[in-house]
Design an enzyme around this catalytic site. Sequence first.
Site, PDB file in Angstrom:
ATOM      1  N   GLU A   1     -24.462  19.325   1.735  1.00  0.00           N
ATOM      2  CA  GLU A   1     -25.528  18.563   1.076  1.00  0.00           C
ATOM      3  C   GLU A   1     -25.002  17.130   0.960  1.00  0.00           C
ATOM      4  OE1 GLU A   1     -28.236  18.766  -2.989  1.00  0.00           O
ATOM      5  OE2 GLU A   1     -26.114  19.188  -3.099  1.00  0.00           O
TER       6      GLU A   1
ATOM      7  N   ASP B   1     -22.399  22.494  -1.770  1.00  0.00           N
ATOM      8  CA  ASP B   1     -23.182  21.781  -2.777  1.00  0.00           C
ATOM      9  C   ASP B   1     -22.557  20.412  -3.034  1.00  0.00           C
ATOM     10  OD1 ASP B   1     -25.342  22.106  -4.793  1.00  0.00           O
ATOM     11  OD2 ASP B   1     -23.718  21.780  -6.211  1.00  0.00           O
TER      12      ASP B   1
HETATM   13  C1  GLC Z   1     -27.391  20.545  -5.714  1.00  0.00           C
HETATM   14  C2  GLC Z   1     -28.257  21.780  -5.783  1.00  0.00           C
HETATM   15  C3  GLC Z   1     -29.069  21.726  -7.052  1.00  0.00           C
HETATM   16  C4  GLC Z   1     -28.114  21.710  -8.219  1.00  0.00           C
HETATM   17  C5  GLC Z   1     -27.127  20.557  -8.105  1.00  0.00           C
HETATM   18  C6  GLC Z   1     -25.990  20.700  -9.064  1.00  0.00           C
HETATM   19  O1  GLC Z   1     -28.119  19.384  -5.612  1.00  0.00           O
HETATM   20  O2  GLC Z   1     -29.067  21.842  -4.650  1.00  0.00           O
HETATM   21  O3  GLC Z   1     -29.955  22.797  -7.159  1.00  0.00           O
HETATM   22  O4  GLC Z   1     -28.841  21.580  -9.410  1.00  0.00           O
HETATM   23  O5  GLC Z   1     -26.542  20.515  -6.831  1.00  0.00           O
HETATM   24  O6  GLC Z   1     -25.111  21.702  -8.662  1.00  0.00           O
END
Ligand code: GLC
Length: 561
Positions: free
Chosen positions: A274, A210
């Site tokens: 991500e 994440d």
């Molecule tokens: C990422 C996740 C999202 C979450 C954010 C904070 O973007 O995909 O769902 O709200 O991180 O952890």
Amino acid sequence: MVIPRAPWWRDAVMYQVYLRSFRDGNGDGVGDLRGARSGLSYLAALGVDGVWLSPCFPSPQYDHGYDVADYRAIDPLFGDLDEFDRLVDDAHRLGLKVLVDVVPNHCSAQHPWFQEALRSARGSAARNRFHFADGRGHNGELPPNNWRAMFGGPAWTRVREPDGRPGQWYLHLFTPHQPDLDWRNPEVGEHFDDVLRFWLDRGVDGFRIDVAVGLYKHPGLPDSPDPNADEAARDAVNPLAWNQPEVHGVWRRWRALCDSYAAVDGAERVLVGEVAVPTPADQALYLRPDELHQAFYFDLLHAPWDADAFALRIDAALRDIASTGAPVTWVLNNHDQQRSVTRYSRSLGLGDIPDLDRGAARARAAALMMLALPGSAYLYQGEELGLPEVTGLPRHVLTDPIVTATGDPQRGRDGCRVPLPWSGTQAPFGFSGAAGADTWLPQPDWFASYSVESRRRDGGSSWHLYREALQLRRSLAPLRDPELRWLAGPPETIVFTRGNGFLCAVNFSNSPVAAPAPGQPVLSSTPCDEGKLAANSAAWWLLDREPVRLGSGTAPGPARE
Ligand code: GLC
């Protein structure tokens, strides 16, 4: 020891299981591990290579598990460690890999570390695991700097000191329930090494990371150079909060840790990040051979339905990422984005009226195109059913913290997270074992025609399209060739070939165009008349001779032959 090369991840198609909405095994209306386990054979039949499981760790669920209170346990809402182990075993028996979500940028305010920090004095070791700072103003009543949180509002919250007086502030780039960890404190990195080992020892095949551009902040936390940024605008552009060079050291360390497992049994464990950064070249830095294996390429997801926009983004990824030897990881949907059927139901230009049938046709075409591109791909649950976004959920059922932070229901992500329909004609549509169970978000009546049961019965459904595409993708040798060659095609189309004898064409226009290859396609997202490529569709051809060249240089996109 020489590690045998088994790069399953380079062209894997993974399926995102958003656990609370995939399948409910205990009838409480929230998806869980038992439910997910019972859905694994469905995923094996669909033909994906594995699953990415959204966070299932103990959490107060303010951000649906992305606020982790304990990184080495399972939230009772979802099951327990035994159930988790059974899921991993079953998945492996079915030939599916399992990636779990790890959230290293922030934890939950309920995490024992943060609770300890609240009880401790300023400057204490407990506070130094986070970013605590004195406020500005005469009495420290103003935040320490001007950073904004991703979900709206300031990125700082003031605490009460143990003596009850207003005191320091702590940094949270998301909600106040998600305090950011200070990765300059070595204890934080050591903790996450243990977390990774814990799950690797239980047999997982890797991690989705994440906010992998987070973790490190600019030293000293100075003001962002863009203090006039609109209150409501996400501060993802703050160059001091994201994408700091030191973060690459973490990915090298995690890669080495994963590789140490592969050195024992030869099975590569995978890190998918991500990584939302300004350019594909920036992303390539995260994919250096000793860093992450994969990073979601979001530019395609954000592209409007337009041949030029798609071609340019694909080309940029191939030029700046694939050319470095890293695979591009394509994605059209996830739990944070409006579903593609609904996104593509609008066209470029003012005054356009959304048309869901058109959106559905385009989403199918985009998926077929994505599955023909070199690299790996991630599907989001329900995508294979052709599910549109659930719009118009009543305000009182919305749970996304973005809605709370911004007061704007339009910005919420609940609409792509509604529990999946599996069977039957009434809610909960087989999602919950218990008939009549209230699902955590209400399912609309029209879900009946999107259920797994009804989509599998309908030979022309998107479910069959995805399954056939996945089968062909596995069996067609040209799709293992990493090269993609662009060909000129009619206006508003993109056409490319892979390897020796495979051609994919996408028609972005609202009218049929001449097919760019002879004969019947081996697969098409919409049935095509002889010699035609239907409006808003994609098709795959197997060629036993050179493709017919069409067009006269009017084709969109770069680097065409
Ligand atoms: C990422 C996740 C999202 C979450 C954010 C904070 O973007 O995909 O769902 O709200 O991180 O952890």
